[in-house]
Design a protein around this motif. Structure first.
Motif, mmCIF file in Angstrom:
data_model
loop_
_atom_site.group_PDB
_atom_site.id
_atom_site.type_symbol
_atom_site.label_atom_id
_atom_site.label_comp_id
_atom_site.label_asym_id
_atom_site.label_seq_id
_atom_site.Cartn_x
_atom_site.Cartn_y
_atom_site.Cartn_z
ATOM 1 N N GLN A 108 -12.794 10.286 -4.698
ATOM 2 C CA GLN A 108 -11.623 10.092 -3.841
ATOM 3 C C GLN A 108 -11.986 10.409 -2.380
ATOM 4 N N SER A 109 -11.329 9.730 -1.444
ATOM 5 C CA SER A 109 -11.603 9.968 -0.027
ATOM 6 C C SER A 109 -10.590 10.945 0.558
ATOM 7 N N GLU A 130 -9.450 10.881 3.503
ATOM 8 C CA GLU A 130 -8.526 10.184 4.396
ATOM 9 C C GLU A 130 -7.306 9.620 3.667
ATOM 10 N N GLY A 131 -7.508 9.034 2.494
ATOM 11 C CA GLY A 131 -6.372 8.394 1.839
ATOM 12 C C GLY A 131 -6.261 8.639 0.355
#
Length: 222
Positions: free
Chosen positions: A83-84, A86-87
């Motif tokens: 998972q990032s 940022e989002g």
């Protein structure tokens, strides 16, 4: 109902399966699974949805007070790999992970305490991770790291509360294991991890309760 040498959650595959096979050589094992289980000698099965508190309660009620020597809370998920920042890491993923990795373990201990209290030398093993330690912070995997840290904290506090009753609690890092979760590049095999964990559980006692150990018996930093 006769008692069990061990009850293992999430025992149908990976570390749980191999651990069930080993502990079944010492006595009857009851494993939980979500769907069709493997055929293992000495292991009986119960279908339990660890994300559903009612399913855990019903499972415990069905045991009718049978003694349990070892409770191994092994069931866990790791949905946030990759998972990032940022989002990624959506709220639903946080809720699901803590439900399975933390709440379910607590509810299993809570529901099965009457069974553990009937055993001669009851032990609870919580399968956490080195990713629970605040000494390891390379970034990423925020949900999994946080949930395993919560499980480590849970184990430490259970150890304090249950020690006067002679119920020992161990918290373990199983190693970086070649499973679907750990990946093929991991350092040790499932069988190596299970063999080490079985040895750690066997040596667990009120004198060593609350320790955070690696699969091969080394103390791990909290």
């Amino acid at each position: 109902m006769a008692g069990f040498h061990a009850v293992i959650t999430g025992a149908s595959r990976g570390i749980g399966r191999s651990l069930a096979e080993r502990l079944a050589t010492e006595g009857p094992v009851l494993g939980t699974c979500r769907s069709t289980p493997p055929d293992l000698t000495g292991v009986t099965w119960a279908t339990v949805e660890m994300a559903d508190p009612a399913s855990i309660t019903a499972f415990a009620a069905g045991l009718e007070g049978a003694p349990i020597e070892h409770l191994v809370c092994n069931a866990g998920i790791y949905p946030d790999k990759g998972q990032s920042l940022e989002g990624g890491y959506p709220p639903k993923m946080w809720a699901e992970s803590f439900t399975v990795n933390v709440t379910a373990a607590f509810l299993a201990v809570q529901a099965l305490l009457p069974n553990l209290r009937k055993a001669q030398a009851p032990r609870i093993a919580l399968i956490s991770s080195q990713m629970a330690s605040d000494t390891r912070a390379p970034g990423g995997s925020y949900i999994y790291r946080a949930s395993k840290a919560a499980l480590l904290n849970l184990g430490r506090n259970l150890a304090t509360d249950l020690k006067p009753e002679g119920i020992a609690v161990g918290i373990y890092h199983p190693g970086w294991v070649q499973t679907d979760m750990g990946g093929s590049a991991a350092e040790i095999t499932v069988d190596e991890a299970a063999e080490g964990l079985a040895a750690r559980i066997a040596e667990l006692s009120p004198a060593t309760t609350g320790q955070f150990l690696t699969w091969d018996g080394r103390p791990h930093a909290f």
